[in-house]
Design an enzyme around this catalytic site. Structure first.
Site, PDB file in Angstrom:
ATOM      1  NE  ARG A 230      -1.741  -2.375   2.695  1.00  0.00           N
ATOM      2  CZ  ARG A 230      -1.953  -3.643   2.358  1.00  0.00           C
ATOM      3  NH1 ARG A 230      -3.061  -3.988   1.770  1.00  0.00           N
ATOM      4  NH2 ARG A 230      -1.070  -4.571   2.643  1.00  0.00           N
ATOM      5  CB  THR A 231       3.503   2.529   2.233  1.00  0.00           C
ATOM      6  OG1 THR A 231       2.750   2.156   3.383  1.00  0.00           O
ATOM      7  CG2 THR A 231       4.147   3.884   2.491  1.00  0.00           C
TER       8      THR A 231
ATOM      9  CG  HIS B  48       4.019   4.108   8.689  1.00  0.00           C
ATOM     10  ND1 HIS B  48       3.995   4.931   7.571  1.00  0.00           N
ATOM     11  CD2 HIS B  48       3.642   2.868   8.253  1.00  0.00           C
ATOM     12  CE1 HIS B  48       3.610   4.208   6.525  1.00  0.00           C
ATOM     13  NE2 HIS B  48       3.402   2.971   6.906  1.00  0.00           N
TER      14      HIS B  48
END
Ligand code: NCD
Length: 307
Positions: A56-57, A134
């Site tokens: 995803r990131t 994060h």
């Protein structure tokens, strides 16, 4: 307000900056959904450097770079770069910084984003530094809470799972404190939130309860933020075996939770949320992942001064 700045952790932001990021994300969301060909960052190039696995990131960053009108250069694993030849992170960053206008980066070492920021002229955006922080995930988490719940403060939020190594909760805790939410930390004893973070949050005025009783925690929570046991960070595989599978969110547990509870998870999940929960209306984790695109578009445009 954010032009030229690095995005390294969650505690660097003022409430004004958070509002700006979320409002900018909402504008980009609207423009993407209207089908506009967005050109804010036309002529710019952004590096996407992932020294650690990511779905995803990395892919939402790269989609964001494309959708905001810039071009992307990409490194999807440490093994495909000169890191494998023994090059230091600082040297790699210094070099790539000379090619691009901003760098999004993930690296297995806590503190690596700061090292990169120290040598780079252009903004560094931390996509996860080991068990450290994060911040872009925590930003998309609060953007999601605002959308799902309508407001960001006054909730009781349980963080469930691996709070020791889970960097997403290390970041999100600061935002939950800033907006005046009560926090419950529910984890196996060996995976408790690091003492320095709990202490720091309390010093900032956070209300925190620590417990191993997940049912009792969920019975009074408006939101539960579930995390995966971060198997890759354990020194001793036997320790991982002991705790993996020790908590599972299923419909039986949800039926005993506070009605309307919202379920968040940064993903990927392994077995900590049963698939049957996906059909529950408050299961917001896939919507949450989708929101990452708009938050990352906003961050890129803001730090490069192209809003
Ligand atoms: C998280 C991460 O990498 O810290 N994933 C993500 O970025 N969405 C959570 C995890 O890997 O468990």
């Amino acid at each position: 307000m954010l032009k030229g700045k690095d995005i390294l952790n969650a505690y660097q932001f003022s409430a004004e900056e958070l509002n700006l990021i979320m409002n900018t994300a909402a504008q980009f969301e609207k423009r993407v959904k209207e089908g506009e060909a967005i050109k804010n960052m036309e002529g710019m190039v952004v590096a996407s450097l992932f020294f650690e696995p990511s779905t995803r990131t990395r892919l939402s960053f790269e989609t964001a770079i494309n959708r905001v009108g810039a071009k992307v250069i990409s490194m999807a694993s440490a093994s495909s770069s000169s890191t494998a030849k023994g090059e230091s992170l600082a040297d790699t960053i210094r070099t790539i910084d000379g090619y691009v206008d901003a760098i999004a980066m993930r690296h297995p070492m806590k503190g690596s984003a700061q090292i990169a920021a120290d040598v780079a002229v252009h903004p560094i955006i931390n996509g996860g530094d080991g068990a450290g922080q994060h911040p872009t995930q925590a930003l998309l988490d609060i953007y999601t809470i605002r959308k799902e719940k309508g407001y960001l403060g006054g909730h009781t939020v349980t963080f469930l799972g691996d709070l020791k190594y889970g960097r997403t909760v290390h970041s999100l805790g600061y935002f939950m404190q800033l907006y005046g939410n009560n926090m419950i930390f529910a984890s196996p004893e060996s995976l408790k939130m690091p003492e320095e973070i709990t202490q720091d949050l309390r010093k900032r005025g956070a209300q925190i309860e620590e417990t191993g009783d997940v049912e009792a925690a969920l019975a009074k929570s408006d939101i539960v933020y579930v995390t995966r046991v971060q198997g890759e960070r354990f020194d001793d595989p036997a320790e991982y075996e002991k705790v993996k599978g020790s908590y599972i969110v299923d419909m039986d547990l949800i039926s005993k939770a506070k009605p309307g509870i919202t379920i968040l998870h940064p993903l990927p999940r392994v077995d900590e949320i049963a698939a049957e929960v996906d059909d529950y209306a408050g299961a917001a984790y896939f919507r949450q992942a989708h929101n990452g695109l708009y938050i990352r578009m906003a961050l890129l445009a803001l730090v490069t001064g192209r809003v």
